[in-house]
Every structure is written in C-alpha cells, then in structure tokens.
Design a protein around this motif. Structure first.
Motif, PDB file in Angstrom:
ATOM      1  N   ARG A   1      54.706  30.599  39.577  1.00  0.00           N
ATOM      2  CA  ARG A   1      53.593  30.266  38.681  1.00  0.00           C
ATOM      3  C   ARG A   1      52.563  29.429  39.439  1.00  0.00           C
ATOM      4  O   ARG A   1      52.909  28.450  40.097  1.00  0.00           O
ATOM      5  N   LYS A   2      51.315  29.812  39.370  1.00  0.00           N
ATOM      6  CA  LYS A   2      50.243  29.095  40.052  1.00  0.00           C
ATOM      7  C   LYS A   2      49.752  27.980  39.146  1.00  0.00           C
ATOM      8  O   LYS A   2      49.154  28.217  38.099  1.00  0.00           O
ATOM      9  N   LYS A   3      50.018  26.730  39.579  1.00  0.00           N
ATOM     10  CA  LYS A   3      49.808  25.579  38.714  1.00  0.00           C
ATOM     11  C   LYS A   3      48.921  24.547  39.396  1.00  0.00           C
ATOM     12  O   LYS A   3      48.979  24.342  40.609  1.00  0.00           O
ATOM     13  N   LEU A   4      48.084  23.874  38.588  1.00  0.00           N
ATOM     14  CA  LEU A   4      47.224  22.808  39.088  1.00  0.00           C
ATOM     15  C   LEU A   4      47.309  21.622  38.142  1.00  0.00           C
ATOM     16  O   LEU A   4      47.149  21.775  36.929  1.00  0.00           O
ATOM     17  N   LYS A   5      47.566  20.443  38.706  1.00  0.00           N
ATOM     18  CA  LYS A   5      47.565  19.207  37.924  1.00  0.00           C
ATOM     19  C   LYS A   5      46.435  18.325  38.426  1.00  0.00           C
ATOM     20  O   LYS A   5      46.319  18.065  39.619  1.00  0.00           O
ATOM     21  N   ILE A   6      45.594  17.878  37.498  1.00  0.00           N
ATOM     22  CA  ILE A   6      44.473  17.003  37.825  1.00  0.00           C
ATOM     23  C   ILE A   6      44.769  15.630  37.235  1.00  0.00           C
ATOM     24  O   ILE A   6      45.088  15.516  36.049  1.00  0.00           O
ATOM     25  N   GLN A  25      47.573  29.939  36.509  1.00  0.00           N
ATOM     26  CA  GLN A  25      48.403  30.222  35.340  1.00  0.00           C
ATOM     27  C   GLN A  25      48.716  28.977  34.516  1.00  0.00           C
ATOM     28  O   GLN A  25      48.973  29.089  33.313  1.00  0.00           O
ATOM     29  N   ALA A  26      48.714  27.808  35.158  1.00  0.00           N
ATOM     30  CA  ALA A  26      49.015  26.564  34.445  1.00  0.00           C
ATOM     31  C   ALA A  26      48.043  25.478  34.884  1.00  0.00           C
ATOM     32  O   ALA A  26      47.885  25.222  36.078  1.00  0.00           O
ATOM     33  N   LEU A  27      47.389  24.862  33.914  1.00  0.00           N
ATOM     34  CA  LEU A  27      46.456  23.770  34.185  1.00  0.00           C
ATOM     35  C   LEU A  27      46.891  22.561  33.377  1.00  0.00           C
ATOM     36  O   LEU A  27      47.020  22.634  32.162  1.00  0.00           O
ATOM     37  N   GLU A  28      47.130  21.462  34.077  1.00  0.00           N
ATOM     38  CA  GLU A  28      47.567  20.233  33.421  1.00  0.00           C
ATOM     39  C   GLU A  28      46.563  19.129  33.684  1.00  0.00           C
ATOM     40  O   GLU A  28      46.276  18.787  34.832  1.00  0.00           O
ATOM     41  N   MET A  29      46.028  18.582  32.602  1.00  0.00           N
ATOM     42  CA  MET A  29      45.124  17.452  32.717  1.00  0.00           C
ATOM     43  C   MET A  29      45.509  16.433  31.655  1.00  0.00           C
ATOM     44  O   MET A  29      44.782  16.162  30.723  1.00  0.00           O
ATOM     45  N   SER A  30      46.713  15.914  31.802  1.00  0.00           N
ATOM     46  CA  SER A  30      47.257  14.906  30.896  1.00  0.00           C
ATOM     47  C   SER A  30      47.817  13.774  31.739  1.00  0.00           C
ATOM     48  O   SER A  30      48.375  14.012  32.814  1.00  0.00           O
ATOM     49  N   PRO A  31      47.687  12.522  31.273  1.00  0.00           N
ATOM     50  CA  PRO A  31      48.296  11.404  31.999  1.00  0.00           C
ATOM     51  C   PRO A  31      49.811  11.568  32.053  1.00  0.00           C
ATOM     52  O   PRO A  31      50.392  12.325  31.270  1.00  0.00           O
TER      53      PRO A  31
END
Length: 233
Positions: A1-6, A25-31
C-alpha cells in the motif's frame, strides 16, 4: 500500500505536491494518537479529487469546518476518519462513496445524523459519538451491513423504529443521551447480547422509563418480553 503521513506542530495546509501523487492509497494527516496536538487545517482542498486511488484517508484532530463536494470522487475510499474537527454538515456527494465501510465522525458539531450517510450501503462501522445529534432519520434502515453504531454523548430523545431493522448490529452504544423509551421492536436486534458481552450495548446516562433500566440491563430478550407483555395484557 502506498502511504503518506504528513506531520508537524503547525500544519495549516496540505502541501500542493501531495496532489500529484496520483497512485497514493493512504493519506494520513492526523496528530499522533497519544498527543494532545490539534492541527489547524480548516479546509480539505478540492484538489483531493486528484487522489483517485485513495482507500484510506485520516483527517482526525484538525480544525476542519467543511468537506468539499469533491470528496465524492474518491470512489475507492474504504476508511475515512474525520473525528475531532468542527464539522456541522456533510456534502451530499459523500453518498457516492459506495466502497466506504468505516466512517469516524466523533466529536464534531453535527446536530442530526446526515441523511447522506444512509446512502453508504457498505458501512459496517459508524462513530457519531460526542456530537449534538437530536434526531436519526428513518432512512438509517438502508445501512443493512452496519455492525457497529456509536452514538454516545449526543442529545437523542428517541430512536426511530427503523433502527430495529439493522439486524447485523453487534455493537450499539447509546449512553449519555436523553432517551426515555426504546422502539417497541428493539428486542429483535438479537445480535446485541449485552447479557453476555457488556460492551455490546450501552444505555447508561439516559432517563429510560420504557423499558426501565433494570429490564434494559438484562438483554434484548428481556426487552422483547417487556413489550410483548403489553400485547398480552
């Protein structure tokens, strides 16, 4: 899964470069879960529509006040987390998310259960705790696959009979509302068996009269018998 966390302490926007990652496929922008940090992103950009391969989108604990209509273009989305924001409404285009099975909307400013959610036929998990919800539409009956429905800490005064058609419900949390009665067919939700599993259903903090709390505490069978007794009388 192609994932990015900012991540970052002062996040107010999503970097424009992110929207060029069309295979994401996955974008995370949560503390981080354990932190008390809250980001300051107020708007989810319309450019989110470019990320058409997203299956997971995590946007908890931001400062979101609005979700753009373009969210409806993310047809592959399976999990969407929007808890701990400032949302008071949802766009009708969300009804196009027919692959969505998990939706988190706890701790927002919703005053009713948005009817658009009742179009999401694949939902198995829905968390609407800690809002200001007063009513639930009868169209909730369309969420036939729903297994978990969390409605703790709202302002519900009643439940529609249609809730009793959600026969796959295994977990229903209703604690800390203003419920004085339950639907007469509530006992037909046979997969709610809090007589054996306390976590299955929760009524605490409601001024229940029909059935009274001592009946509710004994499980769906007791509730069913309680209402049947009125027919026999």
């Amino acid at each position: 899964r192609k994932k990015l966390k900012i991540s970052g302490r002062e996040l107010v926007s999503i970097p424009a470069e992110v929207f060029g990652l069309d295979q994401l496929q996955a974008l995370e922008m949560s503390p981080e879960r354990e932190s008390c940090l809250r980001y300051r992103l107020e708007l989810l950009p319309r450019e989110i529509s470019r990320l058409k391969n997203l299956t997971l989108l995590y946007m908890d604990s931001n400062n979101l006040k609005k979700i753009p209509s373009e969210i409806g273009t993310l047809r592959h989305l399976e999990r969407l987390t929007l808890s701990n924001n400032n949302l008071s409404s949802l766009p009708p285009e969300m009804g196009a998310l027919q692959q969505l099975h998990s939706l988190h909307l706890a701790n927002n400013s919703l005053t009713h259960l948005p009817t658009v959610l009742c179009q999401l036929r694949s939902l198995t998990f829905l968390d609407l705790s800690d809002n200001k919800i007063v009513t639930i539409p009868s169209s909730i009956r369309h969420l036939e696959k729903l297994e978990t429905l969390l409605l703790l800490f709202n302002s519900l005064e009643s439940l529609p009979e249609d809730v009793c058609l959600l026969r796959n419900l295994c977990t229903l949390w209703l604690g800390n509302n203003h419920l004085r009665s339950l639907p007469k067919r509530f006992g037909e939700l046979v997969n709610l068996d809090w007589g054996y599993n306390y976590c299955s259903c929760n009524f605490e903090g409601n001024p229940l009269e029909s059935p009274p709390p001592e009946v509710c505490s004994r499980g769906s069978g007791e509730i069913r018998d309680y209402f049947l007794s009125f027919h026999r009388a």
